[in-house]
Design a protein around this motif. Structure first.
Motif, PDB file in Angstrom:
ATOM      1  N   PRO A  71       0.838  -1.203   0.000  1.00 50.91           N
ATOM      2  CA  PRO A  71       0.000   0.000   0.000  1.00 50.91           C
ATOM      3  C   PRO A  71       0.873   1.253   0.000  1.00 50.91           C
ATOM      4  O   PRO A  71       2.028   1.224   0.451  1.00 50.91           O
ATOM      5  CB  PRO A  71      -0.806  -0.116   1.295  1.00 50.91           C
ATOM      6  N   ASP A  72       0.322   2.348  -0.488  1.00 51.02           N
ATOM      7  CA  ASP A  72       1.080   3.595  -0.478  1.00 51.02           C
ATOM      8  C   ASP A  72       1.091   4.190   0.927  1.00 51.02           C
ATOM      9  O   ASP A  72       0.361   3.743   1.816  1.00 51.02           O
ATOM     10  CB  ASP A  72       0.528   4.584  -1.511  1.00 51.02           C
ATOM     11  N   ASP A  73       1.931   5.213   1.118  1.00 52.61           N
ATOM     12  CA  ASP A  73       2.083   5.807   2.449  1.00 52.61           C
ATOM     13  C   ASP A  73       0.772   6.347   3.003  1.00 52.61           C
ATOM     14  O   ASP A  73       0.507   6.212   4.203  1.00 52.61           O
ATOM     15  CB  ASP A  73       3.118   6.938   2.419  1.00 52.61           C
ATOM     16  N   THR A  74      -0.049   6.935   2.155  1.00 53.65           N
ATOM     17  CA  THR A  74      -1.320   7.486   2.620  1.00 53.65           C
ATOM     18  C   THR A  74      -2.197   6.383   3.210  1.00 53.65           C
ATOM     19  O   THR A  74      -2.782   6.551   4.281  1.00 53.65           O
ATOM     20  CB  THR A  74      -2.059   8.201   1.471  1.00 53.65           C
ATOM     21  N   THR A  75      -2.253   5.251   2.542  1.00 48.98           N
ATOM     22  CA  THR A  75      -3.044   4.123   3.036  1.00 48.98           C
ATOM     23  C   THR A  75      -2.471   3.598   4.345  1.00 48.98           C
ATOM     24  O   THR A  75      -3.211   3.318   5.300  1.00 48.98           O
ATOM     25  CB  THR A  75      -3.100   3.005   1.979  1.00 48.98           C
ATOM     26  N   ILE A  76      -1.161   3.471   4.409  1.00 54.51           N
ATOM     27  CA  ILE A  76      -0.505   2.986   5.624  1.00 54.51           C
ATOM     28  C   ILE A  76      -0.786   3.935   6.788  1.00 54.51           C
ATOM     29  O   ILE A  76      -1.145   3.503   7.889  1.00 54.51           O
ATOM     30  CB  ILE A  76       1.010   2.810   5.393  1.00 54.51           C
TER      31      ILE A  76
ATOM     32  N   ARG B 215      -3.654   5.312  11.698  1.00 51.20           N
ATOM     33  CA  ARG B 215      -4.484   6.272  12.458  1.00 51.20           C
ATOM     34  C   ARG B 215      -5.826   5.649  12.847  1.00 51.20           C
ATOM     35  O   ARG B 215      -6.319   5.864  13.950  1.00 51.20           O
ATOM     36  CB  ARG B 215      -4.685   7.550  11.650  1.00 51.20           C
ATOM     37  N   ARG B 216      -6.425   4.884  11.939  1.00 50.47           N
ATOM     38  CA  ARG B 216      -7.706   4.221  12.246  1.00 50.47           C
ATOM     39  C   ARG B 216      -7.523   3.273  13.438  1.00 50.47           C
ATOM     40  O   ARG B 216      -8.352   3.237  14.338  1.00 50.47           O
ATOM     41  CB  ARG B 216      -8.229   3.457  11.026  1.00 50.47           C
ATOM     42  N   TRP B 217      -6.424   2.517  13.441  1.00 51.13           N
ATOM     43  CA  TRP B 217      -6.126   1.615  14.559  1.00 51.13           C
ATOM     44  C   TRP B 217      -5.952   2.408  15.857  1.00 51.13           C
ATOM     45  O   TRP B 217      -6.511   2.040  16.885  1.00 51.13           O
ATOM     46  CB  TRP B 217      -4.874   0.798  14.220  1.00 51.13           C
ATOM     47  N   ILE B 218      -5.232   3.518  15.790  1.00 54.32           N
ATOM     48  CA  ILE B 218      -5.052   4.351  16.986  1.00 54.32           C
ATOM     49  C   ILE B 218      -6.406   4.859  17.477  1.00 54.32           C
ATOM     50  O   ILE B 218      -6.725   4.762  18.660  1.00 54.32           O
ATOM     51  CB  ILE B 218      -4.104   5.543  16.706  1.00 54.32           C
ATOM     52  N   GLU B 219      -7.195   5.402  16.568  1.00 51.21           N
ATOM     53  CA  GLU B 219      -8.460   6.038  16.952  1.00 51.21           C
ATOM     54  C   GLU B 219      -9.504   5.026  17.412  1.00 51.21           C
ATOM     55  O   GLU B 219     -10.204   5.266  18.400  1.00 51.21           O
ATOM     56  CB  GLU B 219      -8.986   6.865  15.774  1.00 51.21           C
TER      57      GLU B 219
ATOM     58  N   ASN C 147      -1.655  -6.007  21.473  1.00 47.79           N
ATOM     59  CA  ASN C 147      -0.416  -5.591  20.821  1.00 47.79           C
ATOM     60  C   ASN C 147      -0.432  -5.854  19.320  1.00 47.79           C
ATOM     61  O   ASN C 147       0.614  -5.914  18.692  1.00 47.79           O
ATOM     62  CB  ASN C 147       0.785  -6.289  21.463  1.00 47.79           C
ATOM     63  N   ARG C 148      -1.628  -5.995  18.773  1.00 46.72           N
ATOM     64  CA  ARG C 148      -1.739  -6.173  17.321  1.00 46.72           C
ATOM     65  C   ARG C 148      -2.066  -4.842  16.668  1.00 46.72           C
ATOM     66  O   ARG C 148      -2.851  -4.058  17.190  1.00 46.72           O
ATOM     67  CB  ARG C 148      -2.794  -7.222  16.982  1.00 46.72           C
ATOM     68  N   ALA C 149      -1.431  -4.621  15.538  1.00 50.42           N
ATOM     69  CA  ALA C 149      -1.612  -3.396  14.760  1.00 50.42           C
ATOM     70  C   ALA C 149      -1.644  -3.790  13.289  1.00 50.42           C
ATOM     71  O   ALA C 149      -1.280  -4.918  12.941  1.00 50.42           O
ATOM     72  CB  ALA C 149      -0.453  -2.435  15.038  1.00 50.42           C
ATOM     73  N   PRO C 150      -2.051  -2.880  12.420  1.00 45.35           N
ATOM     74  CA  PRO C 150      -2.128  -3.244  11.002  1.00 45.35           C
ATOM     75  C   PRO C 150      -0.765  -3.574  10.382  1.00 45.35           C
ATOM     76  O   PRO C 150      -0.702  -4.291   9.388  1.00 45.35           O
ATOM     77  CB  PRO C 150      -2.733  -2.016  10.325  1.00 45.35           C
ATOM     78  N   TYR C 151       0.324  -3.055  10.970  1.00 48.56           N
ATOM     79  CA  TYR C 151       1.679  -3.254  10.458  1.00 48.56           C
ATOM     80  C   TYR C 151       2.628  -3.401  11.644  1.00 48.56           C
ATOM     81  O   TYR C 151       2.305  -2.963  12.749  1.00 48.56           O
ATOM     82  CB  TYR C 151       2.131  -2.038   9.630  1.00 48.56           C
TER      83      TYR C 151
ATOM     84  N   GLY D 195     -15.812  -9.060  16.967  1.00 42.83           N
ATOM     85  CA  GLY D 195     -15.929  -7.644  17.281  1.00 42.83           C
ATOM     86  C   GLY D 195     -14.649  -6.887  16.975  1.00 42.83           C
ATOM     87  O   GLY D 195     -14.681  -5.753  16.470  1.00 42.83           O
ATOM     88  N   TRP D 196     -13.503  -7.499  17.262  1.00 37.91           N
ATOM     89  CA  TRP D 196     -12.196  -6.886  16.960  1.00 37.91           C
ATOM     90  C   TRP D 196     -12.062  -6.672  15.458  1.00 37.91           C
ATOM     91  O   TRP D 196     -11.650  -5.602  15.008  1.00 37.91           O
ATOM     92  CB  TRP D 196     -11.078  -7.768  17.513  1.00 37.91           C
ATOM     93  N   GLN D 197     -12.419  -7.694  14.669  1.00 40.48           N
ATOM     94  CA  GLN D 197     -12.326  -7.570  13.216  1.00 40.48           C
ATOM     95  C   GLN D 197     -13.252  -6.490  12.675  1.00 40.48           C
ATOM     96  O   GLN D 197     -12.881  -5.690  11.820  1.00 40.48           O
ATOM     97  CB  GLN D 197     -12.633  -8.918  12.544  1.00 40.48           C
ATOM     98  N   ARG D 198     -14.473  -6.421  13.211  1.00 40.72           N
ATOM     99  CA  ARG D 198     -15.432  -5.386  12.783  1.00 40.72           C
ATOM    100  C   ARG D 198     -14.913  -3.994  13.127  1.00 40.72           C
ATOM    101  O   ARG D 198     -15.053  -3.056  12.350  1.00 40.72           O
ATOM    102  CB  ARG D 198     -16.797  -5.611  13.421  1.00 40.72           C
ATOM    103  N   LEU D 199     -14.324  -3.865  14.292  1.00 44.26           N
ATOM    104  CA  LEU D 199     -13.813  -2.587  14.765  1.00 44.26           C
ATOM    105  C   LEU D 199     -12.771  -2.023  13.808  1.00 44.26           C
ATOM    106  O   LEU D 199     -12.765  -0.807  13.530  1.00 44.26           O
ATOM    107  CB  LEU D 199     -13.202  -2.755  16.158  1.00 44.26           C
ATOM    108  N   LEU D 200     -11.919  -2.864  13.296  1.00 46.99           N
ATOM    109  CA  LEU D 200     -10.802  -2.400  12.463  1.00 46.99           C
ATOM    110  C   LEU D 200     -11.140  -2.270  10.981  1.00 46.99           C
ATOM    111  O   LEU D 200     -10.314  -1.819  10.200  1.00 46.99           O
ATOM    112  CB  LEU D 200      -9.594  -3.316  12.654  1.00 46.99           C
ATOM    113  N   ARG D 201     -12.357  -2.624  10.601  1.00 46.72           N
ATOM    114  CA  ARG D 201     -12.760  -2.479   9.194  1.00 46.72           C
ATOM    115  C   ARG D 201     -13.058  -1.047   8.857  1.00 46.72           C
ATOM    116  O   ARG D 201     -13.481  -0.246   9.598  1.00 46.72           O
ATOM    117  CB  ARG D 201     -13.992  -3.336   8.896  1.00 46.72           C
TER     118      ARG D 201
END
Length: 182
Positions: A4-9, A14-18, A132-136, A176-182
């Motif tokens: 993915p490009d930097d904007t997507t990353i 940010r979505r994970w943080i928020e 401790n899971r994050a998208p990257y 619920g975790w998976q739904r949250l991060l979508r």
């Protein structure tokens, strides 16, 4: 696999943080620095460990030399260098050595996040790993004095936070975790 490009990353981070870190209150200290724009997020494009370590050197120096009011914490994100969690986890020993080389022990600590994070002795699909899971893969550079102030102001301790996080995630469940991060 296309990266993915930097904007997507950055958007995914940010979505994970928020939604997770702040939204589920997994880190009760994150909201204040995030809303004040004191969280630096850096996407690494290093092609090998040496280049990534050079970036870590630069980010440690920048964090040390910049007032906390400007940058309180840094997330160094690498979307492709560490697909294997156990390799990433072993690499954290080198990260600790780098912090020591910079004479920053007791000044800056490093927390780690990975899409496949797994606590020792815990099954891979256990929801507690999600704390401790994050998208990257991410190295989170934290000022120790900021962490200490945050813990004191929260009138809690780190162990209680961990227990609360696990309870929150168990109530949410894997779906619920998976739904949250979508």
């Amino acid at each position: 696999m296309t990266m993915p490009d930097d904007t997507t990353i950055l958007d995914n981070t940010r979505r994970w943080i928020e939604k997770a870190v702040i939204g589920l209150n997994l880190c009760p200290f994150a909201r204040a620095v995030y809303t004040k724009n004191q969280v630096r997020i850096v996407v690494s494009h290093a092609k090998h460990l040496d280049a990534f370590l050079d970036e870590l050197d630069a980010e440690l120096t920048l964090l040390k030399d910049t007032p906390a009011e400007e940058i309180d914490t840094t997330l160094l994100v690498h979307p492709s260098l560490f697909p294997d969690f156990f390799v990433f986890n072993d690499f954290l020993n080198v990260v600790d050595d780098v912090v020591a080389e910079h004479e920053l022990e007791g000044v800056i600590q490093v927390a780690s996040f990975h899409p496949l994070f797994q606590f020792e002795g815990v099954e891979a699909d256990d929801i507690s790993n999600a704390t401790n899971r994050a998208p990257y893969p991410i190295l989170h550079l934290l000022r120790e004095d900021s962490v200490e102030r945050a813990i004191a102001s929260d009138a809690g301790d780190a162990e209680r936070i961990v227990e609360r996080n696990i309870a929150t995630l168990q109530a949410l469940g894997a779906d619920g975790w998976q739904r949250l991060l979508r």
